[in-house]
Motif scaffolding. Structure first.
Motif, short mmCIF file in Angstrom:
data_model
loop_
_atom_site.label_atom_id
_atom_site.label_comp_id
_atom_site.label_asym_id
_atom_site.label_seq_id
_atom_site.Cartn_x
_atom_site.Cartn_y
_atom_site.Cartn_z
N PRO A 208 0.80 -1.24 0.00
CA PRO A 208 0.00 0.00 0.00
C PRO A 208 0.83 1.28 0.00
CG PRO A 208 -0.88 -1.57 1.57
CD PRO A 208 0.43 -2.11 1.13
N SER A 209 2.07 1.22 0.49
CA SER A 209 2.90 2.43 0.55
C SER A 209 3.72 2.64 -0.71
CB SER A 209 3.84 2.35 1.75
OG SER A 209 4.71 1.23 1.65
N TRP A 224 -4.24 1.56 1.82
CA TRP A 224 -4.14 0.63 2.96
C TRP A 224 -5.49 -0.04 3.22
CZ3 TRP A 224 -6.04 -0.72 7.60
CH2 TRP A 224 -5.24 -1.52 8.43
N CYS A 228 -6.35 -3.98 2.78
CA CYS A 228 -6.81 -4.75 3.95
C CYS A 228 -8.12 -5.47 3.63
CB CYS A 228 -6.99 -3.82 5.15
SG CYS A 228 -7.47 -4.64 6.67
N LEU A 290 0.47 -6.49 8.11
CA LEU A 290 -0.18 -5.26 7.66
C LEU A 290 -0.75 -4.48 8.85
CD1 LEU A 290 -1.14 -3.60 5.15
CD2 LEU A 290 -3.29 -4.87 5.33
N PHE A 295 2.90 2.64 9.55
CA PHE A 295 2.49 3.14 8.25
C PHE A 295 2.65 4.66 8.24
CE2 PHE A 295 -0.60 3.76 4.70
CZ PHE A 295 -0.03 2.86 3.82
N LYS A 299 -4.20 4.62 9.98
CA LYS A 299 -4.81 3.43 9.40
C LYS A 299 -6.26 3.31 9.87
CE LYS A 299 -1.53 0.79 11.10
NZ LYS A 299 -0.65 -0.37 11.40
#
Length: 808
Positions: A208-209, A224, A228, A290, A295, A299
């Motif tokens: 996601p990054s 993210w 997920c 995750l 992050f 989130k």
């Protein structure tokens, strides 16, 4: 060590090559020979020249990579920034040649370190982003590196460094990275190599990054939550495939787009189930990382979706599937893999608790039910247990206790045990019991006129020793985790636990520790022959003293003697735990001031004693078998039968001496009850400590455990303050000159102190319920002069005038 780099040419030009060079570099790591604090600038420049020369030569680039791996971590900032881009480009050439599979392991290690250190310098990051990153990621995603697990681990580590430190430049190749990672999800090596699976999951968590972050990280935040949800839907999709023929489990509709996983096609249903199991475990591992991995932005965790997924899998268990009348080979195979599936799902629950913490308080009952649900179906009845035999599902139960500790720490008294508190503690207490195999003696009647054969006589002459194979480490892990969980619960929620549970915990804990203190053989107290279990048991006793129930006394007097004995444990770690525990309860044993008294009601204490214990029926109290030995001697022919039964020893019977009136205590009560005394007048301690088995009495006048009892010989004084009149008399008598007193009165003024018979250090909880046996507080009595008046001179009056702080 200075001058060590002078030996570098000898090893770089050696005929043996890499082997001797590797040994020399290991020595350089210990001495930090390439660091600025050890080596001078001339030696460092010479080492850089040697490294660059070997990297430029295709035949010696492998040796240059070995040198570079050590130099990168030790060299200074100037040397690194001036050579980083050149070293990266030179090392990448080793990934193009035919030897990339042989030297690829060292090459990707060097590249990972170069990327990690270069990300700290913006100028270096800009240069590498435009010239190296895209090309390097393409090389790392080649399938040739995925044929051997030892190389694939380091390749994935290097790929993780690219995604972590250069996420934005990796955006154009994000699709290639995702396809490469998803192609490894069904790799056989992933099931056996936990390190490979962990690195793969970390790479998945960084997806996601990858790419642009957008305005204030909005794009990363959106990536993210989308990723997920894709993982959750992929897990649901895998569960649907495994349980498609199970009526108890409903099919979950996938709402969003799952991950583009390769389709599994096998004609053999058992092989297909194992492949789906491997995919399920890998997906759960990616979801765990995750949730746990930091992050760049906040989130948005879909708590309800995650709890629904966890509840769906934990609703089934192996026993219910294997006992159905229509069970076939496929269902039996599925029942055999459910513990592994639930273990992975418990890891997801653990990560969810660690990330959300107090945000899960509104779902506390649901989370607690998950733990109790798994403990119930993995429970082994006490009558089916045997000494020295590992019970099934021990690994899963240990994991539940470990996760439960984390949940209790995160939620404290709002953990949501509610209606399932009795079930939870019954499970915990059943795993810390000492299991004992009892021997049942059966009388065999033989005719008096029957002829005895030689084998029969030999059988009668043999001793009644039962030999059996025992695993002395059986169930030690489960016991340790159960004790650790109890300790955590007592620390966070001790006063909120029902007093009847406190009472039962004290009985079980003290029964084991008193046996250990009295010299019982450790191998007969399985699993407490393991020092980890003994240390955990001592910690539980410490928490029982420090965090007691307000409605049941703490076992303070027993704890002092037990911890003192535990300091002599053969294991030094167990001994250190006892030293810490004894130091922590010193403030309770010898308080610095009067303590607050909370009187206990007699009716409430009596009702607690009469409550049925949680383990009633499975735990039986066995008295010492003195009569049994006499029976064995009187009956010549006996058949011995071993019967498995978990019992508490006779010394661990109910703690009843707290309800015994003082008049009924035996003269030699030191063997029955420990009395805490001040060290100045303490008698010699008794060699053995035992828990009284006296009967209950309606009289509750005797102080309970946990109350410090000070003998009448104790020098501790009462804390009552004197009145102003008494203080003036005392000061006058002390300050008055002897000569002047003799002139004014032939009889000197004397001050007598009447010794108090007993001076308690703290007020006992039961003093309000029964007449106190203590004498009145000590008083300062002064004998007046013959004339009945205090004659004070002018000097004494002036001195007394300065005392303004004496209470009236």
């Amino acid at each position: 060590m200075d001058g060590l780099l002078n030996l570098l040419p000898l090893y770089t030009e050696s005929v043996e090559g890499e082997h001797n060079l590797w040994q020399f570099l290991e020595t350089c790591k210990s001495h930090q020979s390439f660091g600025e604090l050890v080596a001078n600038e001339t030696d460092l420049n010479h080492a850089v020249v040697v490294i660059n020369g070997k990297l430029n030569n295709p035949n010696t680039r492998a040796e240059g990579a070995l040198l570079l791996e050590v130099v990168i971590t030790q060299c200074g900032t100037d040397m690194f920034t001036s050579n980083c881009v050149l070293w990266t480009q030179q090392v990448m050439r080793l990934l193009h040649g035919p030897t990339k599979r042989t030297v690829g392991q060292n090459v990707v290690k060097v590249l990972g370190k170069l990327l990690a250190f270069s990300s700290q310098f913006p100028e270096l990051s800009r240069q590498l982003s435009t010239t190296v990153i895209s090309q390097l990621v393409t090389l790392l995603c080649e399938p040739e590196f995925s044929q051997k697990a030892s190389i694939a681990v380091h390749v994935l580590e290097c790929l993780k460094s690219c995604m972590k430190y250069y996420g934005n430049p990796c955006g154009p190749v994000k699709g290639a990275i995702e396809r490469h990672l998803l192609s490894l999800i069904d790799w056989d090596e992933m099931a056996t190599d936990s390190i490979l699976r962990a690195v793969w999951a970390a790479c998945m968590a960084y997806l996601p990054s990858v790419g642009s972050s957008g305005s204030q990280g909005a794009q990363h935040r959106s990536n993210w939550i989308e990723f997920c949800l894709q993982l959750i839907d992929s897990i649901h999709f895998t569960i649907n495939g495994m349980f498609r023929n199970i009526e108890e489990l409903k099919i979950q509709e996938v709402s969003s787009n799952p991950l583009k996983l390769p389709e599994l096609q096998h004609k053999n249903p058992m092989v297909l189930l194992h492949d789906q199991q491997r995919r399920f475990v890998n997906l759960c591992s990616a979801l765990v990382v995750l949730l746990n991995e930091p992050f760049p932005t906040t989130k948005n965790v879909p708590i309800d979706r995650l709890l629904a997924m966890i509840s769906r899998l934990l609703a089934l268990n192996s026993k219910s599937l294997s006992k159905t009348s229509r069970a076939n080979f496929e269902q039996l195979t599925l029942a055999s893999i459910i513990p592994d599936l639930q273990s992975s799902m418990l890891d997801v629950l653990k990560s969810l608790v660690a990330v959300c913490r107090t945000q899960l308080l509104t779902r506390a009952t649901t989370v607690m039910n998950f733990f109790v649900q798994v403990l119930q179906w993995t429970f082994t009845p006490v009558d089916r247990r045997r000494v020295g035999i590992e019970r099934p599902y021990g690994k899963l139960r240990s994991q539940v206790y470990r996760n439960l500790c984390l949940w209790v720490v995160a939620s404290r008294s709002a953990c949501g045990w509610g209606k399932c508190v009795d079930v939870l503690f019954s499970q915990l207490l059943s795993d810390i019991l000492v299991h004992r195999d009892t021997v049942q003696l059966l009388t065999v009647n033989t005719p008096s006129n029957a002829k005895m054969t030689r084998k029969g006589k030999k059988k009668m002459d043999t001793t009644g020793v039962i030999l059996q194979k025992d695993d002395l480490t059986a169930n030690a892990d489960v016991c340790q985790m159960a004790l650790q969980c109890l300790s955590t619960i007592l620390l966070c929620c001790g006063p909120r636990i029902k007093p009847a549970i406190h009472k039962e915990m004290q009985e079980i804990v003290l029964s084991v520790l008193v046996d250990i203190m009295n010299g019982a053989e450790l191998n007969l107290l399985v699993p407490y022959n393991d020092p980890r279990c003994r240390a955990a048991m001592y910690r539980v006793l410490e928490k029982l003293v420090l965090c007691p129930s307000p409605q049941w006394p703490a076992p303070l007097n027993y704890a002092s003697a037990i911890f003192s004995s535990g300091m002599n444990d053969p294991n030094i770690e167990v001994s250190s735990v006892c030293i810490e525990a004894l130091a922590s309860i010193q403030s309770i044993l010898r308080p610095r001031g009067p303590t607050i008294n909370f009187a206990l009601e007699e009716k409430q204490l009596r009702s607690i004693q009469q409550e049925v214990p949680l383990l009633n029926g499975s735990v039986k109290l066995v008295e010492p078998s003195s009569a049994a030995s006499a029976m064995v001697a009187s009956q010549p022919i006996l058949a011995v039968k071993s019967v498995g039964q978990a019992t508490i020893p006779a010394d661990a019977a109910l703690i009843n001496h707290m309800a015994t009136p003082a008049s009924k205590i035996h003269e030699n009560s030191l063997d029955l009850m420990i009395e805490i005394r001040q060290p100045e007048s303490s008698p010699l301690p008794s060699n053995r400590l035992s828990i009284s088995n006296g009967s209950h009495d309606d009289d509750f006048s005797t102080p309970p455990m946990g109350v410090t009892t000070i003998s009448s010989e104790s020098p501790v004084k009462s804390t009552r303050m004197m009145t102003r009149k008494e203080a003036l008399k005392v000061i006058a008598a002390v300050a008055l000159p002897v000569q002047s007193v003799k002139e004014k009165s032939p009889i000197p003024s004397e001050i007598k102190q009447v010794k108090n018979e007993t001076s308690p250090a703290r007020k006992r909880p039961y003093e309000d319920s029964k007449p106190s046996t203590f004498s009145p507080p000590e008083k300062m009595q002064t004998e007046e002069l013959e004339n009945g008046e205090d004659e004070l001179d002018d000097n004494v009056d002036a001195m007394l005038a300065s005392f303004h702080d004496i209470p009236a």
